[in-house]
Design an enzyme around this catalytic site. Structure first.
Site, short mmCIF file in Angstrom:
data_model
loop_
_atom_site.label_atom_id
_atom_site.label_comp_id
_atom_site.label_asym_id
_atom_site.label_seq_id
_atom_site.Cartn_x
_atom_site.Cartn_y
_atom_site.Cartn_z
N ASP A 15 1.15 -1.37 -0.15
CA ASP A 15 0.12 -0.18 -0.37
C ASP A 15 1.19 1.22 -0.28
OD1 ASP A 15 -1.76 1.86 0.39
OD2 ASP A 15 -3.34 0.95 1.93
N GLU A 68 -10.15 3.22 -3.30
CA GLU A 68 -10.85 3.73 -1.52
C GLU A 68 -11.29 4.60 -1.42
OE1 GLU A 68 -7.26 2.35 0.04
OE2 GLU A 68 -7.62 3.84 1.87
N HIS A 92 0.28 3.84 -0.14
CA HIS A 92 -1.06 5.08 0.71
C HIS A 92 -1.33 6.23 -0.21
CE1 HIS A 92 -0.42 2.45 4.54
NE2 HIS A 92 -1.92 3.03 3.93
N GLU A 151 -0.82 -0.63 -4.37
CA GLU A 151 -2.28 0.06 -4.13
C GLU A 151 -1.81 1.23 -4.15
OE1 GLU A 151 -4.12 -1.77 -0.53
OE2 GLU A 151 -5.15 -0.38 0.02
N HIS A 206 -11.77 -2.23 -0.30
CA HIS A 206 -11.18 -2.11 1.07
C HIS A 206 -12.07 -2.40 2.27
CE1 HIS A 206 -10.35 2.33 3.06
NE2 HIS A 206 -9.34 1.51 2.91
MG LIG Z 1 -4.58 1.92 1.45
#
Ligand SMILES: [Mg+2]
Length: 396
Positions: free
Chosen positions: A202, A254, A204, A228, A304
């Site tokens: 991830d 997400e 982020h 991700e 998610h």
């Molecule tokens: Mg995430």
């Protein structure tokens, strides 16, 4: 106890008595309101937002004594509660089984709020509750209302066979030590799960594009399933550039809401997996549509989820019905386990059983909910932005 389960015999015998005083005479105006069937006489009477720490658990009540639950997260909880109360003015007296109609009613009720996080997260709470009510009314789990399960079990992570590692804020540009610090957890995760396991990463939205390109090249030997949130949502051109430069599969979604938020990633061929969050994207009703448009592009959903067992289970129902699905995010949390009892099991290697029961197939303990909500040591706070080493505000 308002959260009752009604069998068919109980429904018919109770409904006749309960409805005499509750319903006006004659057919109502409006689309499909005059249709008479087993669900035609139930009406929304109230909605009670229960503030609890950083979220709201929303109970929607009906004239038949059936209540449904939804979860609202990612909005300042006092604001979410007030929005939910306000939305009730659009729903009171409506038939809760007309879920799509009511979703559209809320979504199109104020054009200048449409599509925003505050609106969609609250709609999601209502949407979950309406599916819960409808399943309880018909005596079936929600996934059956969606067309039934397309799989016997649902793969979830974290587990002994699937690990996601991530990073926090990263500065602009990377030296070898920076890259190594991000590769190290990936390497360890791969060692832990072995060649048959799944490793995910991830980013982020906090790894700048130049750094991510370097990092992605370094992670190729570890067969990472996907990166991700490779970029901050908002500029599709950045995603396209990363897509062209990076061999590791990409996933995102997400923070994108509704099928319209997800669609550009599919039409532009930017990601290999889409990651709708049931609580953020608009509930089960949007999850199923996102799964459908993703299916058209042969793209699996990888939901998610950071909600409690309530929102998580709502998402599970949609995922059990999604033809193209890979793995679901699902964190165990001892705090929410006190409040929500889900009727499914997860094995150590991450497989979730079909929910058993009616509606969402969760029980909400309102006594425990009040206890957790009244914790005097908890104060809601904004998470605050990320920070670069020099103090500048960063994406996260
Ligand atoms: Mg995430």
């Amino acid at each position: 106890m308002r959260d009752i389960r009604v069998n068919r015999r109980g429904f018919f015998s109770g409904a006749t008595v309960a409805l005499g005083a509750a319903l006006p005479e004659g057919a109502e105006a409006g689309a499909a309101t005059g249709v008479e069937d087993r669900s035609s006489r139930i009406r929304i009477t109230d909605a009670v937002p229960h503030l609890c720490r950083d979220r709201v658990f929303l109970r929607v009540d009906t004239n038949l004594g059936i209540s449904g639950w939804g979860e609202i997260k990612g909005v300042v909880p006092t604001v979410a509660a007030e929005l939910a109360r306000s939305m009730l003015t659009l729903l009171r007296g409506e038939n809760p089984t007309r879920i799509e109609h009511l979703w559209q009613t809320l979504y199109r009720a104020e054009r200048n709020q449409r599509g925003g996080a505050f609106m969609l997260h609250c709609i999601a709470g209502y949407d979950m509750a309406l599916w819960d009510i409808t399943g309880k009314l018909w005596g079936v789990p929600v996934y059956r209302l969606l067309g039934g399960a397309v799989r016997d079990k649902l793969r979830a992570y974290p587990s002994t066979t699937a690990i996601k590692v991530g990073v926090g804020v990263k500065g602009f540009g990377a030296d070898p030590a920076d890259i190594e610090s991000m590769l190290e957890p990936i390497r360890k995760a791969r060692e832990k799960v072995g060649p048959k396991g799944t490793v995910m990463f991830d980013a982020h939205s906090s790894v700048p594009p130049a750094t991510l390109r370097q990092l992605a090249a370094g992670m190729e030997p570890y067969a990472v399933r996907f990166i991700e949130e490779p970029a901050v949502p908002g500029n599709m051109e950045v995603f396209k550039q990363l897509r062209a430069a990076i061999k590791v599969p990409l996933a995102t979604g997400e923070r994108d809401r509704t099928l319209w938020g997800i669609l550009p990633y599919l039409t532009d061929g930017i990601v290999d997996f889409v990651q709708p969050d049931c609580g953020y994207t608009g509930g089960i009703s949007q999850m199923r549509k996102i799964a459908a448009i993703a299916e058209a592009y042969y793209t699996p959903i990888v939901p998610h989820c950071t909600q409690s067992y309530l929102g998580m289970t709502a998402s599970f129902h949609a995922a059990f019905n999604a033809p193209l699905f890979m793995i679901h995010e699902a964190y165990d949390d001892a705090l929410w386990a006190q409040v929500i009892k889900p009727h499914w099991k997860k094995s150590a290697d991450g497989f979730v059983t079909l929910p058993e029961g009616t509606g969402l197939c969760v029980d909400v303990d309102e006594v425990a909910l009040k206890r957790v909500a009244s914790d005097p040591t908890y104060r809601y706070q904004w998470r605050g932005p990320g920070r670069h080493p020099d103090g500048a505000v960063a994406d996260y």
